[in-house]
Scaffold this motif. Structure first.
Motif, PDB file in Angstrom:
ATOM      1  N   GLU A   1       1.787  -6.094  20.731  1.00  0.00           N
ATOM      2  CA  GLU A   1       3.050  -5.914  20.873  1.00  0.00           C
ATOM      3  C   GLU A   1       3.700  -4.490  20.877  1.00  0.00           C
ATOM      4  OE1 GLU A   1       5.162  -8.396  22.086  1.00  0.00           O
ATOM      5  OE2 GLU A   1       3.825  -9.766  22.038  1.00  0.00           O
ATOM      6  N   ALA A   2       3.020  -3.984  19.447  1.00  0.00           N
ATOM      7  CA  ALA A   2       3.552  -2.359  19.141  1.00  0.00           C
ATOM      8  C   ALA A   2       2.614  -1.876  18.281  1.00  0.00           C
ATOM      9  CB  ALA A   2       4.874  -2.479  18.666  1.00  0.00           C
ATOM     10  N   LEU A   3       2.450  -0.596  18.395  1.00  0.00           N
ATOM     11  CA  LEU A   3       1.990   0.238  17.445  1.00  0.00           C
ATOM     12  C   LEU A   3       2.630   0.369  16.050  1.00  0.00           C
ATOM     13  CD1 LEU A   3      -0.541   2.420  16.823  1.00  0.00           C
ATOM     14  CD2 LEU A   3       1.168   4.212  17.504  1.00  0.00           C
ATOM     15  N   GLU A   4       2.049  -0.136  15.136  1.00  0.00           N
ATOM     16  CA  GLU A   4       2.579  -0.024  13.771  1.00  0.00           C
ATOM     17  C   GLU A   4       1.449   0.209  12.745  1.00  0.00           C
ATOM     18  OE1 GLU A   4       4.166  -3.745  12.880  1.00  0.00           O
ATOM     19  OE2 GLU A   4       2.316  -5.229  13.448  1.00  0.00           O
ATOM     20  N   GLY A   5       2.042   0.406  11.302  1.00  0.00           N
ATOM     21  CA  GLY A   5       1.326   0.708  10.291  1.00  0.00           C
ATOM     22  C   GLY A   5       2.059   1.023   9.283  1.00  0.00           C
ATOM     23  N   ASN A   6       1.472   0.847   7.972  1.00  0.00           N
ATOM     24  CA  ASN A   6       2.316   1.082   6.765  1.00  0.00           C
ATOM     25  C   ASN A   6       1.026   1.534   5.638  1.00  0.00           C
ATOM     26  OD1 ASN A   6       1.431  -1.372   5.103  1.00  0.00           O
ATOM     27  ND2 ASN A   6       2.346  -2.401   6.590  1.00  0.00           N
ATOM     28  N   ILE A   7       1.716   2.021   4.771  1.00  0.00           N
ATOM     29  CA  ILE A   7       0.722   2.558   3.457  1.00  0.00           C
ATOM     30  C   ILE A   7       1.731   2.281   2.128  1.00  0.00           C
ATOM     31  CG2 ILE A   7       1.241   4.963   3.950  1.00  0.00           C
ATOM     32  CD1 ILE A   7      -1.676   5.538   2.951  1.00  0.00           C
ATOM     33  N   GLU A   8       0.945   2.117   1.248  1.00  0.00           N
ATOM     34  CA  GLU A   8       1.633   2.048  -0.246  1.00  0.00           C
ATOM     35  C   GLU A   8       0.646   2.391  -1.414  1.00  0.00           C
ATOM     36  OE1 GLU A   8       2.601  -1.903  -3.068  1.00  0.00           O
ATOM     37  OE2 GLU A   8       3.140  -2.061  -1.097  1.00  0.00           O
ATOM     38  N   GLY A   9       1.214   3.050  -2.225  1.00  0.00           N
ATOM     39  CA  GLY A   9       0.338   3.606  -3.488  1.00  0.00           C
ATOM     40  C   GLY A   9       1.141   3.569  -4.566  1.00  0.00           C
ATOM     41  N   GLN A  10       0.118   3.250  -5.348  1.00  0.00           N
ATOM     42  CA  GLN A  10       0.697   3.383  -6.917  1.00  0.00           C
ATOM     43  C   GLN A  10      -0.023   4.239  -7.856  1.00  0.00           C
ATOM     44  OE1 GLN A  10       0.601  -0.978  -8.052  1.00  0.00           O
ATOM     45  NE2 GLN A  10       2.156  -1.474  -6.432  1.00  0.00           N
ATOM     46  N   TYR A  11       0.405   4.785  -9.020  1.00  0.00           N
ATOM     47  CA  TYR A  11      -0.332   5.277 -10.017  1.00  0.00           C
ATOM     48  C   TYR A  11       0.317   5.023 -11.373  1.00  0.00           C
ATOM     49  CZ  TYR A  11      -2.196   9.394 -12.587  1.00  0.00           C
ATOM     50  OH  TYR A  11      -2.772   9.796 -13.582  1.00  0.00           O
ATOM     51  N   GLY A  12      -0.547   4.936 -12.379  1.00  0.00           N
ATOM     52  CA  GLY A  12      -0.360   4.237 -13.487  1.00  0.00           C
ATOM     53  C   GLY A  12      -1.187   4.914 -14.568  1.00  0.00           C
ATOM     54  N   ASN A  13      -0.869   4.394 -15.820  1.00  0.00           N
ATOM     55  CA  ASN A  13      -1.701   4.836 -16.883  1.00  0.00           C
ATOM     56  C   ASN A  13      -3.359   4.472 -16.803  1.00  0.00           C
ATOM     57  OD1 ASN A  13      -1.805   2.118 -17.155  1.00  0.00           O
ATOM     58  ND2 ASN A  13      -0.959   1.963 -19.333  1.00  0.00           N
TER      59      ASN A  13
END
Length: 222
Positions: free
Chosen positions: A165-177
């Motif tokens: 259907e379409a070009l799509e993407g996502n990215i998620e980042g986390q930083y902790g102790n």
């Protein structure tokens, strides 16, 4: 009773009846259930028509309920419990049925399936969910529909599939102790009207929170 009082009483009665009807209509509207489509029987159908005790989560529900690992299911799915076993083992139970026998030849009472493929010895405690389309917990005995029978029930995980259907993407980042760094994302690339490629992955690193006093090194890292 005078005509004025009778008329006033009739008016109050009419208002009370209308209010009751209005509340009943509002409650009826609130009670309507959202349609949930599942593939618990290897065909797409409304969850309300599936004759199985079932709990289903889509990607939005998993985010809303913060279901990121298999351990989180015990807080959101009825009759589900989970415990870490010795070494690389784990015990996922539905209605008290799981894998209590510690032996190489033991068989779990709950079937774990990813994209309709049964996993004989899944390392559930290390699993991080990402790019999931649907997660379904089937309670009660299950047949060989997904490749193996199971007495306690089954957990079916369906990952998102490539779409033209379409070009799509996502990215998620986390930083902790303890220098915890978690990055996950996906990209979907259409290659025509009938072909597409979808790539998804997750990276998780964390320093150990226990110090070895002999070597002065951190342990229990990920």
């Amino acid at each position: 009773m005078t005509d004025h009082v009778q008329q006033h009483a009739k008016t109050r009665l009419a208002i009370a009846i209308l209010s009751t009807c209005g509340l009943a209509g509002a409650n009826h509207a609130w009670a309507q259930l959202e349609e949930i489509i599942v593939t618990a029987q290897k065909r797409t159908e409304d969850m309300q028509n599936v004759p199985i005790a079932i709990t289903a989560f889509d990607a939005e529900a998993m985010d809303a309920k913060q279901i990121t690992t298999v351990q989180d299911l015990r807080f959101t799915a009825p009759n589900v419990s989970y415990s870490k076993g010795n070494f690389t083992g784990s015990n996922f139970k539905i209605r008290g049925i799981g894998q209590d026998l510690v032996a190489a030849t033991s068989d779990a009472g709950v079937g774990i399936h990813i994209n309709d493929v049964p996993l004989q010895d899944p390392r559930l405690y290390e699993t991080e969910y990402y790019d999931i389309e649907q997660l379904v917990v089937l309670r009660g005995p299950q047949g060989t529909l997904y490749g193996r029978n199971s007495t306690g029930g089954a957990v079916n995980m369906i990952t998102n599939r490539a779409s033209v259907e379409a070009l799509e993407g996502n990215i998620e980042g986390q930083y902790g102790n303890h220098d915890t760094m978690r990055v996950k994302g996906m990209v979907n690339i259409p290659l025509g009207d009938t072909l597409a490629v979808r790539l998804a992955g997750i990276s998780l690193q964390r320093d150990g929170y226990t110090k070895n006093l002999v070597t002065d090194n951190d342990i229990d890292d990920r």
